[in-house]
Design an enzyme around this catalytic site. Structure first.
Site, mmCIF file in Angstrom:
data_model
loop_
_atom_site.group_PDB
_atom_site.id
_atom_site.type_symbol
_atom_site.label_atom_id
_atom_site.label_comp_id
_atom_site.label_asym_id
_atom_site.label_seq_id
_atom_site.Cartn_x
_atom_site.Cartn_y
_atom_site.Cartn_z
ATOM 1 N N ARG A 67 40.695 8.320 83.067
ATOM 2 C CA ARG A 67 40.969 6.960 83.519
ATOM 3 C C ARG A 67 41.475 6.910 84.962
ATOM 4 N NH1 ARG A 67 41.982 7.262 78.084
ATOM 5 N NH2 ARG A 67 44.093 7.965 78.498
ATOM 6 N N GLU A 104 51.597 18.442 73.621
ATOM 7 C CA GLU A 104 52.484 18.418 72.456
ATOM 8 C C GLU A 104 52.029 19.438 71.415
ATOM 9 O OE1 GLU A 104 54.433 15.143 69.408
ATOM 10 O OE2 GLU A 104 53.111 14.506 71.026
#
Length: 184
Positions: A67, A104
């Site tokens: 993006r 993560e």
């Protein structure tokens, strides 16, 4: 540089969609696609960044996959400067340098062409959102390895509770974000 107004920031914030429990349970995903699909909102968004960097005049905008490509390429066009894509590993056809970072759950790697940034080039890194800061930190390291000078990291959204913006600032990266959301 004209500072943004509360009305402009509120307008942008109002057009960011929150999708509950995506991509996993408990996550509040901040979706910028409504900003992109409405031409008026998209213009306000891009103008915020153009006004930020118009007088500063970096040499390059480096957009982070994917993006950051959308915002960064339009911003580079408006500023009449070059755009550099920092892509996920294996997507660039020419010689690259790479940087890995922790997610993560696991790790990821981004790359940039070896000739994309010249020593001394002044660069703005841009992405849609700062969460844990890993992607932007990897982009910073890549640009610096090629001799570029990072002016600032920029994003539409900051998720401060995830700690990325604090981590980036602690590493010496000035940040500019338009909107922050508590929670994640």
């Amino acid at each position: 540089m004209a500072p943004h107004t509360c009305a402009q920031v509120d307008y942008i914030r109002h057009n960011i969609r929150t999708v509950a429990d995506w991509p996993s349970q408990g996550v509040q995903f901040r979706d910028i696609t409504p900003l992109l699909s409405n031409p008026r909102v998209f213009r306000v968004l891009i103008d915020e960044f153009v006004h930020r960097y118009f007088d500063e005049r970096p040499d390059l905008i480096a957009g982070l996959d994917a993006r950051g490509f959308i915002i960064g390429s339009v911003l580079a066009y408006e500023l009449n400067i070059g755009f550099v894509p920092i892509r996920k590993k294996g997507k660039l056809p020419y010689a690259t340098v790479e940087e890995s970072y922790e997610l993560e759950y696991g790790s990821a790697t981004v790359e940039v062409h070896t000739d994309a940034v010249k020593p001394g080039h002044r660069v703005v890194l841009i992405d849609d959102l700062i969460a844990t800061g890993g992607t932007m930190m990897a982009g910073k390291r890549l640009v610096e390895r090629l001799g570029g000078v990072i002016i600032e990291g920029a994003a539409i959204v900051d998720l401060p509770e995830l700690g990325g913006s604090n981590k980036l600032r602690a590493a010496g990266l000035p940040l500019y974000t338009l909107v922050d959301f508590s929670g994640h």
